[in-house]
Design an enzyme around this catalytic site. Structure first.
Site, PDB file in Angstrom:
ATOM      1  CG  ASP A   1       1.877   1.261   9.787  1.00  0.00           C
ATOM      2  OD1 ASP A   1       1.436   2.072  10.324  1.00  0.00           O
ATOM      3  OD2 ASP A   1       1.714   1.969   8.511  1.00  0.00           O
TER       4      ASP A   1
ATOM      5  NE  ARG B   1      -1.350   9.942   9.767  1.00  0.00           N
ATOM      6  CZ  ARG B   1      -1.254   8.992   9.128  1.00  0.00           C
ATOM      7  NH1 ARG B   1      -2.417   8.484   9.156  1.00  0.00           N
ATOM      8  NH2 ARG B   1      -0.572   8.905   8.073  1.00  0.00           N
TER       9      ARG B   1
ATOM     10  CE  LYS C   1      -3.133   2.433   3.887  1.00  0.00           C
ATOM     11  NZ  LYS C   1      -1.712   2.801   4.856  1.00  0.00           N
ATOM     12  CG  ASN C   2       2.414   2.959   3.216  1.00  0.00           C
ATOM     13  OD1 ASN C   2       1.494   3.135   2.752  1.00  0.00           O
ATOM     14  ND2 ASN C   2       2.254   2.727   5.148  1.00  0.00           N
TER      15      ASN C   2
ATOM     16  NE  ARG D   1      -7.260   4.182   4.689  1.00  0.00           N
ATOM     17  CZ  ARG D   1      -5.827   4.483   5.606  1.00  0.00           C
ATOM     18  NH1 ARG D   1      -6.031   4.777   6.498  1.00  0.00           N
ATOM     19  NH2 ARG D   1      -5.185   5.209   4.535  1.00  0.00           N
TER      20      ARG D   1
ATOM     21  CB  CYS E   1      -5.381   5.319  10.348  1.00  0.00           C
ATOM     22  SG  CYS E   1      -5.979   3.727   9.520  1.00  0.00           S
TER      23      CYS E   1
HETATM   24  C1  LIG Z   1       1.074   5.878   3.197  1.00  0.00           C
HETATM   25  C2  LIG Z   1       1.683   5.673   4.620  1.00  0.00           C
HETATM   26  O1  LIG Z   1       2.883   5.881   3.254  1.00  0.00           O
HETATM   27  N1  LIG Z   1       1.160   5.721   5.224  1.00  0.00           N
HETATM   28  C3  LIG Z   1       2.432   5.919   5.934  1.00  0.00           C
HETATM   29  C4  LIG Z   1       3.069   6.914   6.634  1.00  0.00           C
HETATM   30  O2  LIG Z   1       2.305   8.053   7.072  1.00  0.00           O
HETATM   31  P1  LIG Z   1       3.186   9.661   6.743  1.00  0.00           P
HETATM   32  O3  LIG Z   1       3.787   9.962   6.113  1.00  0.00           O
HETATM   33  O4  LIG Z   1       1.975   9.782   6.810  1.00  0.00           O
HETATM   34  O5  LIG Z   1       3.692   9.871   8.420  1.00  0.00           O
HETATM   35  P2  LIG Z   1       4.399  10.406   8.622  1.00  0.00           P
HETATM   36  O6  LIG Z   1       6.465   9.596   8.458  1.00  0.00           O
HETATM   37  O7  LIG Z   1       5.256  11.598   8.194  1.00  0.00           O
HETATM   38  O8  LIG Z   1       4.378  10.871  10.703  1.00  0.00           O
HETATM   39  C5  LIG Z   1       5.361  10.050  10.953  1.00  0.00           C
HETATM   40  C6  LIG Z   1       5.589  11.380  12.997  1.00  0.00           C
HETATM   41  O9  LIG Z   1       5.673  12.795  12.138  1.00  0.00           O
HETATM   42  C7  LIG Z   1       5.129  13.192  12.008  1.00  0.00           C
HETATM   43  N2  LIG Z   1       5.310  14.308  11.181  1.00  0.00           N
HETATM   44  C8  LIG Z   1       4.773  13.954   9.691  1.00  0.00           C
HETATM   45  C9  LIG Z   1       4.784  14.947   8.514  1.00  0.00           C
HETATM   46  C10 LIG Z   1       5.498  16.217   9.448  1.00  0.00           C
HETATM   47  O10 LIG Z   1       4.752  17.221   8.060  1.00  0.00           O
HETATM   48  N3  LIG Z   1       5.206  16.892  10.181  1.00  0.00           N
HETATM   49  C11 LIG Z   1       5.199  16.822  11.312  1.00  0.00           C
HETATM   50  O11 LIG Z   1       5.496  16.533  12.240  1.00  0.00           O
HETATM   51  C12 LIG Z   1       3.370  13.534  12.599  1.00  0.00           C
HETATM   52  O12 LIG Z   1       2.727  13.800  13.098  1.00  0.00           O
HETATM   53  C13 LIG Z   1       3.977  11.561  12.818  1.00  0.00           C
HETATM   54  O13 LIG Z   1       3.702  11.788  13.850  1.00  0.00           O
HETATM   55  O14 LIG Z   1       4.044   6.252   7.266  1.00  0.00           O
HETATM   56  C14 LIG Z   1       4.153   6.212   8.803  1.00  0.00           C
HETATM   57  C15 LIG Z   1       4.709   5.600   9.791  1.00  0.00           C
HETATM   58  O15 LIG Z   1       6.049   4.893   9.605  1.00  0.00           O
HETATM   59  C16 LIG Z   1       3.149   4.908   8.519  1.00  0.00           C
HETATM   60  O16 LIG Z   1       2.240   4.509   9.683  1.00  0.00           O
HETATM   61  C17 LIG Z   1       1.891   4.826   7.644  1.00  0.00           C
HETATM   62  O17 LIG Z   1       1.254   3.785   7.337  1.00  0.00           O
HETATM   63  C1  LIG Z   2      -1.127   4.540   9.631  1.00  0.00           C
HETATM   64  C2  LIG Z   2      -1.072   3.818   8.096  1.00  0.00           C
HETATM   65  O1  LIG Z   2      -1.564   4.353   7.147  1.00  0.00           O
HETATM   66  P1  LIG Z   2      -2.676   5.563   6.249  1.00  0.00           P
HETATM   67  O2  LIG Z   2      -1.110   6.680   6.587  1.00  0.00           O
HETATM   68  O3  LIG Z   2      -2.587   5.774   5.039  1.00  0.00           O
HETATM   69  O4  LIG Z   2      -3.794   6.308   7.513  1.00  0.00           O
HETATM   70  C3  LIG Z   2      -1.816   2.014   7.941  1.00  0.00           C
HETATM   71  O5  LIG Z   2      -0.926   1.897   7.338  1.00  0.00           O
HETATM   72  O6  LIG Z   2      -1.912   1.927   9.291  1.00  0.00           O
END
Ligand SMILES: CC(=O)N[C@H]1[C@@H](OP(=O)(O)OP(=O)(O)OC[C@H]2O[C@@H](n3ccc(=O)[nH]c3=O)[C@H](O)[C@@H]2O)O[C@H](CO)[C@@H](O)[C@@H]1O
Ligand SMILES: C=C(OP(=O)(O)O)C(=O)O
Length: 428
Positions: free
Chosen positions: A315, A127, A25-26, A407, A122
């Site tokens: 995850d 986030r 998915k990711n 999802r 989620c």
């Molecule tokens: C679609 C996808 O790939 N989703 C994955 C992606 O989510 P996603 O990319 O949203 O997760 P991030 O690595 O960005 O977020 C991790 C942490 O960093 C913080 N943060 C992130 C970006 C930002 O601009 N500012 C900030 O503060 C977030 O609030 C969170 O606490 O990585 C997560 C962490 O491995 C996984 O759980 C999700 O499955």
């Molecule tokens: C947090 C997850 O996904 P997403 O970032 O797409 O919400 C997940 O895959 O568990």
């Protein structure tokens, strides 16, 4: 939309057999974003997981003017992005999955702007997206927020001429890194991204972008350099296997005391999770692209600290919480990535688990026999963890709000049934 998806699981059966790990998915979601940057030709993505997030991504690609065909039986997605026509990521689709935000770089390059009516994913606590927005701004974009007709904030990003620069993530954000790489790929000049994410999916996305003609180096080092190019070409690419899907099936073998062959799973991609599962009593045997797993001994308790790759993946935190309910003593879980990812604890409590939560730390007081109950999937991995708990529970477990599970996991009931589980999916 509007349908309630439920899974009914009757526990107590050991799982045995061979299961195919789905495409990641990711990885596929940023690849769909990347394919929208090709102004000519058709991108072909293979090994696409047939999950709701991919269906939403196809709808979103069509909403902005791309032609997208998902061939579900062939697990192949064909995207023709030659005629993007709208910069608007509409709330009714975009707010249903996190990956919608990965469409922004293509819109900035192709249409000069992106209008974000909503971003989903989620609900795991905060986030934030500041690393993305700050990076786009450093490249010359302007970001403004207006209140839409329904009172919700609408973000408007105007690209101007995006140019390379020195960018960073305060922490190595997964989608943040992908978005900054994609924004830099067609920007003028050179971009350096510091503190970049190391996840295998980020590297797979770099691989497709390189095949498309992007000049990217340093993937997997934390420092990524991107030399902007004038155009990217549509290509064919096979999506890597989903390490979280693999991890959940490892735990399905572990929680039922069974033995599985996972086709396409790579032990290395599980990072520290593989070591933790071994400590709990899981035996791994990698045979080429097939990972054999079994658990015969009593499950031992475990300490888990979630971290970016190669640390223990957040995850997989919910699934291991379910598994540790059966371990022979107290397990300790420290969730470092998200500040609201313990809603599962109350649901497991309904099934007889004893879990103390204190902020981002949880103590799982094992062993506790689980019994069937009606429980709610508050998020995707809460859903997969409840399926695992249901497989081990006495009696029937009903998991509601299971759209979340759909999802991210494809054909859950079919794949588990083939391994001997008693599980059905119902829609009402
Ligand atoms: C679609 C996808 O790939 N989703 C994955 C992606 O989510 P996603 O990319 O949203 O997760 P991030 O690595 O960005 O977020 C991790 C942490 O960093 C913080 N943060 C992130 C970006 C930002 O601009 N500012 C900030 O503060 C977030 O609030 C969170 O606490 O990585 C997560 C962490 O491995 C996984 O759980 C999700 O499955
Ligand atoms: C947090 C997850 O996904 P997403 O970032 O797409 O919400 C997940 O895959 O568990």
């Amino acid at each position: 939309m509007g349908h309630d998806v439920r899974y009914r699981v009757r526990g107590g059966r050991q799982l045995h057999g061979t299961v195919f790990v789905q495409g990641a998915k990711n990885a596929v979601l940023p690849m769909i974003g990347a394919s929208l940057m090709a102004a000519k030709g058709r991108t072909v993505l293979r090994n696409v997981p047939i999950i709701e997030d991919v269906r939403r991504a196809v709808e979103l690609a069509r909403a902005i003017g791309a032609r997208a065909e998902l061939h579900e039986t062939e697990r192949t997605l064909v995207i023709d992005a030659s005629s993007l026509s709208s910069p608007v990521l509409p709330a009714d689709i975009a707010s249903r999955f996190r990956g919608s935000f990965l469409f922004v770089p293509a819109l900035l390059h192709r249409l000069g702007e992106a209008v974000i009516e909503g971003v989903g994913g989620c609900n795991l606590g905060s986030r934030n997206l500041d690393f993305h927005y700050n990076g786009f701004k450093r490249m010359g974009a302007t970001v403004t927020e207006n209140v839409g007709d329904d009172g919700d904030g609408v973000i408007h990003i105007k690209a101007g001429d995006l140019r390379g620069g020195t960018l960073y993530c305060d922490t190595p954000s997964h989608t943040g890194t992908e978005n900054l790489i994609m924004a830099a790929a067609l920007a003028q000049g050179t971009t350096l991204i510091k503190n970049a994410a190391l996840e295998p999916e980020v590297l797979d996305n770099i691989a497709i972008l390189q095949a498309m003609g992007a000049k990217i180096s340093g993937g997997g080092t934390g420092f990524i350099t991107v030399e902007g190019v004038d155009e990217l070409t549509a290509v064919e690419h096979t999506v890597m296997p989903d390490r979280i899907d693999a991890g959940v099936f490892v735990m399905a073998a572990a929680i039922t005391g069974g033995e599985l062959n996972l086709v396409g799973a790579t032990l290395e991609h599980l990072g520290v999770a593989a070591d933790k599962l071994e400590q709990m009593g899981v035996e791994f045997h990698q045979q080429g692209a097939v990972l054999q797993v079994r658990r015969e001994r009593t499950l031992r308790p475990i300490n888990v600290i979630t971290d970016e790759y190669p640390g223990f993946a957040t995850d997989l935190q919910s699934p291991i919480m379910a598994l540790s309910c059966l371990a022979d003593g107290p397990s300790y879980i420290y969730e470092r990535i998200f500040d609201g990812r313990f809603k599962l604890a109350d649901e497991l409590g309904k099934m007889g688990a004893d879990i103390d939560v204190d902020g981002n730390r949880a103590k799982v007081n094992g062993p506790r026999g689980l019994r069937g109950a009606e429980v709610e999937a508050h998020d995707l991995r809460c859903g997969s963890a409840l399926v695992l708990a249901g497989l081990a529970a006495e009696g029937e477990t009903t998991i509601t709000s299971a759209y979340y599970l759909d999802r991210g996991h494809a054909h859950t009931a079919e794949r588990l049934s083939q391994l001997g589980a008693d599980i059905v999916r119902e829609v009402s």
